[in-house]
Design a protein around this motif. Structure first.
Motif, PDB file in Angstrom:
ATOM      1  N   GLY A 100       0.626  -1.156  -0.039  1.00 26.92           N
ATOM      2  CA  GLY A 100       0.031  -0.033  -0.110  1.00 26.92           C
ATOM      3  C   GLY A 100       0.875   1.409   0.156  1.00 26.92           C
ATOM      4  O   GLY A 100       0.405   2.354  -0.416  1.00 26.92           O
ATOM      5  N   ALA A 101       2.234   1.082   0.259  1.00 30.90           N
ATOM      6  CA  ALA A 101       2.828   2.283   0.625  1.00 30.90           C
ATOM      7  C   ALA A 101       3.794   2.355  -0.777  1.00 30.90           C
ATOM      8  O   ALA A 101       4.702   3.401  -0.843  1.00 30.90           O
ATOM      9  CB  ALA A 101       3.840   2.224   1.785  1.00 30.90           C
ATOM     10  N   GLY A 102       3.784   1.471  -1.482  1.00 33.83           N
ATOM     11  CA  GLY A 102       4.574   1.519  -2.877  1.00 33.83           C
ATOM     12  C   GLY A 102       5.933   0.785  -2.971  1.00 33.83           C
ATOM     13  O   GLY A 102       6.613   0.973  -3.757  1.00 33.83           O
ATOM     14  N   PHE A 103       6.253   0.000  -2.137  1.00 36.80           N
ATOM     15  CA  PHE A 103       7.292  -0.694  -1.882  1.00 36.80           C
ATOM     16  C   PHE A 103       7.185  -1.760  -2.827  1.00 36.80           C
ATOM     17  O   PHE A 103       6.369  -2.489  -2.952  1.00 36.80           O
ATOM     18  CB  PHE A 103       7.606  -1.275  -0.570  1.00 36.80           C
ATOM     19  N   ALA A 104       8.374  -2.354  -3.196  1.00 36.22           N
ATOM     20  CA  ALA A 104       8.432  -3.282  -4.371  1.00 36.22           C
ATOM     21  C   ALA A 104       7.970  -4.683  -3.753  1.00 36.22           C
ATOM     22  O   ALA A 104       7.474  -5.374  -4.445  1.00 36.22           O
ATOM     23  CB  ALA A 104       9.760  -3.597  -4.963  1.00 36.22           C
ATOM     24  N   ASP A 105       8.610  -4.723  -2.715  1.00 36.45           N
ATOM     25  CA  ASP A 105       8.292  -6.041  -1.796  1.00 36.45           C
ATOM     26  C   ASP A 105       8.304  -6.031  -0.512  1.00 36.45           C
ATOM     27  O   ASP A 105       9.128  -5.140   0.060  1.00 36.45           O
ATOM     28  CB  ASP A 105       8.833  -7.496  -2.471  1.00 36.45           C
ATOM     29  N   GLN A 106       8.001  -6.914   0.519  1.00 33.44           N
ATOM     30  CA  GLN A 106       8.158  -6.696   2.029  1.00 33.44           C
ATOM     31  C   GLN A 106       9.662  -6.773   2.186  1.00 33.44           C
ATOM     32  O   GLN A 106       9.793  -6.019   3.321  1.00 33.44           O
ATOM     33  CB  GLN A 106       7.537  -7.836   2.559  1.00 33.44           C
ATOM     34  N   SER A 107      10.489  -7.530   1.694  1.00 30.13           N
ATOM     35  CA  SER A 107      12.018  -7.237   2.175  1.00 30.13           C
ATOM     36  C   SER A 107      12.457  -5.788   2.058  1.00 30.13           C
ATOM     37  O   SER A 107      12.982  -5.282   2.598  1.00 30.13           O
ATOM     38  CB  SER A 107      12.793  -8.307   1.240  1.00 30.13           C
ATOM     39  N   HIS A 108      12.145  -5.128   0.509  1.00 33.07           N
ATOM     40  CA  HIS A 108      12.337  -3.693   0.444  1.00 33.07           C
ATOM     41  C   HIS A 108      11.838  -2.948   1.411  1.00 33.07           C
ATOM     42  O   HIS A 108      12.735  -2.251   1.808  1.00 33.07           O
ATOM     43  CB  HIS A 108      12.004  -3.425  -1.124  1.00 33.07           C
ATOM     44  N   PHE A 109      10.602  -3.113   2.149  1.00 32.49           N
ATOM     45  CA  PHE A 109       9.945  -2.189   2.905  1.00 32.49           C
ATOM     46  C   PHE A 109      10.655  -2.455   4.058  1.00 32.49           C
ATOM     47  O   PHE A 109      10.827  -1.419   4.980  1.00 32.49           O
ATOM     48  CB  PHE A 109       8.450  -2.940   2.986  1.00 32.49           C
ATOM     49  N   GLY A 110      10.967  -3.780   4.503  1.00 29.96           N
ATOM     50  CA  GLY A 110      11.594  -3.837   5.722  1.00 29.96           C
ATOM     51  C   GLY A 110      13.155  -3.211   5.913  1.00 29.96           C
ATOM     52  O   GLY A 110      13.595  -2.381   7.049  1.00 29.96           O
ATOM     53  N   ARG A 111      13.804  -3.321   4.942  1.00 31.25           N
ATOM     54  CA  ARG A 111      15.257  -2.661   4.947  1.00 31.25           C
ATOM     55  C   ARG A 111      14.944  -1.188   4.951  1.00 31.25           C
ATOM     56  O   ARG A 111      15.653  -0.357   5.766  1.00 31.25           O
ATOM     57  CB  ARG A 111      15.796  -3.073   3.390  1.00 31.25           C
TER      58      ARG A 111
END
Length: 274
Positions: free
Chosen positions: A239-250
């Protein structure tokens, strides 16, 4: 430095840039014969000591340093001891650096190894953070930092140009409207009518961060709100536009200092700025 058993990938950092090569390798009991590249070799030693002859002297690169070899400079490479070494590298074309510097002479890191914090950080971004290719705008941002950090290390003094405040504010307003979709420097150039690399410099000068990182901050803010509303980590990332959850976490951890899961368990989760 590319041994026979290297693992490499090619990513497409931007529509205006050709793909660049990256390698990740461990070397034990072997060596590179003298060779040269037509690109900048940007590398970080992950473990051990990397030894090489460069510009008439023996050099050593260890973790925490940046290895920057100029195009067409002859070099070799070998293990300092029997433990060997591992490294990651990216081969950055001079044309990419020229895009950022706008025709200025290519920076030359004389010793080939640097402890300059800005240069080490930029090298790590190019070699490690951008390796996945999940966020193409990250390469533009890291390339800007790399080019200017190399200039600083080389002692090159850039001409001071006036800052275009109007273009910066237009760029910020545009970014605020595309937090989820994202934007590249090319789009900011089209939105403002101002050169993308000069705009990137002016944005940093006026707002204290780059257009790319400004966008990441806004995405993290959006993800926090989604999490407060009960969204799952995966849904908040998407929902925030990150490519995937891993990218979001980093990205979240770089921005907040905690993983999203740890943030949810902390008092910070319940702190809302009015």
């Amino acid at each position: 430095m590319t041994p026979p058993d290297h693992r490499s990938n090619r990513s497409h950092p931007a529509t205006s840039f050709e793909p660049i090569e990256r390698v990740a390798n461990r070397l034990v009991g072997a060596s590179f014969s003298p060779h040269r590249h037509d690109t900048y070799t940007v590398a970080v030693t992950m473990a051990g000591v990397q030894a090489f002859n460069y510009r008439g002297a023996m050099r050593h690169a260890v973790p925490g340093q940046a290895l920057i070899l100029h195009p067409e400079e002859l070099h070799d490479g070998h293990c300092q001891d029997e433990a060997g070494f591992s490294y990651r590298a990216a081969y950055v074309p001079p044309s990419h650096v020229q895009e950022v510097l706008g025709g200025a002479p290519l920076p030359f890191v004389t010793n080939g190894v640097s402890t300059n914090r800005a240069l080490v950080a930029a090298a790590c971004s190019i070699v490690i953070d951008c390796a996945g290719g999940e966020d193409p705008g990250a390469y533009e941002d890291a390339l800007y930092d790399l080019a200017h950090a190399m200039n600083q290390e080389a002692g090159t003094v850039a001409a001071v140009k006036p800052v275009n405040r109007t273009a910066v504010l237009q760029a910020r307003e545009f970014l605020d409207t595309v937090v989820i979709a994202g934007a590249r420097l090319e789009q900011l150039e089209q939105a403002t009518g101002f050169d993308r690399w000069q705009l990137s410099r002016d944005f940093r000068a006026l707002l204290g961060t780059s257009p790319y990182r400004y966008l990441q901050y806004r995405r993290v803010d959006l993800a926090k709100n989604l999490l407060r509303e009960g969204a799952t980590l995966a849904d908040a990332a998407y929902g925030a536009g990150f490519a995937d959850q891993s990218h979001f976490g980093r990205t979240f951890r770089k921005t907040v200092g905690l993983t999203p899961r740890a943030w949810l368990r902390s008092d910070l989760f319940r702190t809302i700025v009015l």
